[in-house]
Design a protein around this motif. Structure first.
Motif, PDB file in Angstrom:
ATOM      1  N   GLY A   1      45.572  -9.966  -1.387  1.00  0.00           N
ATOM      2  CA  GLY A   1      46.330 -11.117  -1.828  1.00  0.00           C
ATOM      3  C   GLY A   1      45.584 -12.395  -1.497  1.00  0.00           C
ATOM      4  N   GLY A   2      45.854 -13.421  -2.264  1.00  0.00           N
ATOM      5  CA  GLY A   2      45.176 -14.692  -2.054  1.00  0.00           C
ATOM      6  C   GLY A   2      46.095 -15.880  -2.243  1.00  0.00           C
TER       7      GLY A   2
ATOM      8  N   VAL B   1      47.008 -11.939  -6.665  1.00  0.00           N
ATOM      9  CA  VAL B   1      47.100 -10.669  -5.946  1.00  0.00           C
ATOM     10  C   VAL B   1      46.580  -9.548  -6.851  1.00  0.00           C
ATOM     11  CG1 VAL B   1      49.465 -10.186  -6.729  1.00  0.00           C
ATOM     12  CG2 VAL B   1      48.724  -9.306  -4.504  1.00  0.00           C
ATOM     13  N   CYS B   2      46.343  -8.407  -6.292  1.00  0.00           N
ATOM     14  CA  CYS B   2      45.971  -7.196  -7.031  1.00  0.00           C
ATOM     15  C   CYS B   2      44.674  -7.353  -7.816  1.00  0.00           C
ATOM     16  CB  CYS B   2      47.119  -6.734  -7.947  1.00  0.00           C
ATOM     17  SG  CYS B   2      48.581  -6.218  -7.047  1.00  0.00           S
TER      18      CYS B   2
ATOM     19  N   SER C   1      50.352  -7.343   0.955  1.00  0.00           N
ATOM     20  CA  SER C   1      49.103  -8.026   0.645  1.00  0.00           C
ATOM     21  C   SER C   1      48.986  -9.265   1.528  1.00  0.00           C
ATOM     22  CB  SER C   1      49.090  -8.498  -0.814  1.00  0.00           C
ATOM     23  OG  SER C   1      49.498  -7.486  -1.687  1.00  0.00           O
ATOM     24  N   CYS C   2      47.783  -9.599   1.896  1.00  0.00           N
ATOM     25  CA  CYS C   2      47.558 -10.784   2.723  1.00  0.00           C
ATOM     26  C   CYS C   2      47.986 -12.068   1.999  1.00  0.00           C
ATOM     27  CB  CYS C   2      46.073 -10.921   3.051  1.00  0.00           C
ATOM     28  SG  CYS C   2      45.387  -9.570   4.006  1.00  0.00           S
TER      29      CYS C   2
ATOM     30  N   PRO D   1      49.919 -14.500   7.080  1.00  0.00           N
ATOM     31  CA  PRO D   1      48.492 -14.560   7.419  1.00  0.00           C
ATOM     32  C   PRO D   1      47.728 -13.387   6.812  1.00  0.00           C
ATOM     33  CG  PRO D   1      49.693 -13.564   9.235  1.00  0.00           C
ATOM     34  CD  PRO D   1      50.717 -13.951   8.178  1.00  0.00           C
ATOM     35  N   VAL D   2      46.457 -13.322   7.154  1.00  0.00           N
ATOM     36  CA  VAL D   2      45.636 -12.167   6.797  1.00  0.00           C
ATOM     37  C   VAL D   2      46.121 -10.991   7.637  1.00  0.00           C
ATOM     38  CG1 VAL D   2      43.303 -11.203   6.893  1.00  0.00           C
ATOM     39  CG2 VAL D   2      43.652 -13.579   6.175  1.00  0.00           C
ATOM     40  N   GLY D   3      46.315  -9.858   7.003  1.00  0.00           N
ATOM     41  CA  GLY D   3      46.753  -8.662   7.716  1.00  0.00           C
ATOM     42  C   GLY D   3      45.715  -7.575   7.551  1.00  0.00           C
TER      43      GLY D   3
END
Length: 181
Positions: free
Chosen positions: A91-92, A97-98, A138-139, A162-164
């Protein structure tokens, strides 16, 4: 993470209250597949051409039509009182995403709005109002930008701010899904 998530979904399995339907695409070409997860956790394959007659063994997961075709198929084949859509990939936030490894495409916010609007139309045709839960495994997808874009299409949204570095599909998630009606 996708295989880890699929394994966790298989541990839950479908039941009288929940139908788990999955579209998955791996990192190489010609590895897309769809399945219904049976109550014992085993996979019942769904032919991609049954979902969309133009589909072969590779679909573009970054295309809004792919998302809406799959979700609308699942809604029509497995009608329910409530629906959850879970998107599992990179994700962004506002960038989308995707990301599809084969095409390099991704679902932008405009793509998501297009797809989820179509999905909501199918839900409404079955007497519902909209998605009960839009879930981003998703991040960076729990941002105000994403929430603002998706608020008209889902009663609730969850995701990682956050980033995960792992899936949130854990034992608590499995227990919650297993007990849904």
């Amino acid at each position: 993470w996708t295989n880890q998530t699929l394994s966790q979904i298989e541990q839950v399995g479908s039941n009288n209250g929940v139908s788990l339907v999955v579209l998955i695409d791996g990192p190489t070409a010609h590895d897309s597949r769809a399945m219904y997860i049976k109550s014992d956790g085993s996979e019942q394959s769904i032919k991609l051409s049954d979902i969309n007659s133009a589909w072969t063994d590779e679909v573009n997961m970054g295309d809004a039509t792919t998302l809406s075709s799959f979700a609308n198929y699942a809604i029509n084949q497995y009608p329910a009182n409530h629906y959850m859509l879970d998107l599992n990939d990179h994700g962004g936030s506002w960038a989308g995403v995707c990301w599809d490894d084969s095409s390099g495409d991704n679902l932008t916010m405009a793509d998501l709005r297009t797809a989820v609007s179509s999905i909501d139309g199918t839900i409404q045709s079955h007497g519902g109002s909209k998605l009960g839960l839009l879930s981003f495994d998703s991040c960076l997808m729990s941002s105000v930008e994403v929430a603002g874009n998706m608020s008209a299409y889902a009663e609730a949204m969850i995701g990682s701010e956050p980033v995960g570095y792992t899936s949130y599909h854990d034992a608590a998630w499995a227990t919650t899904v297993r007990n849904l009606e």
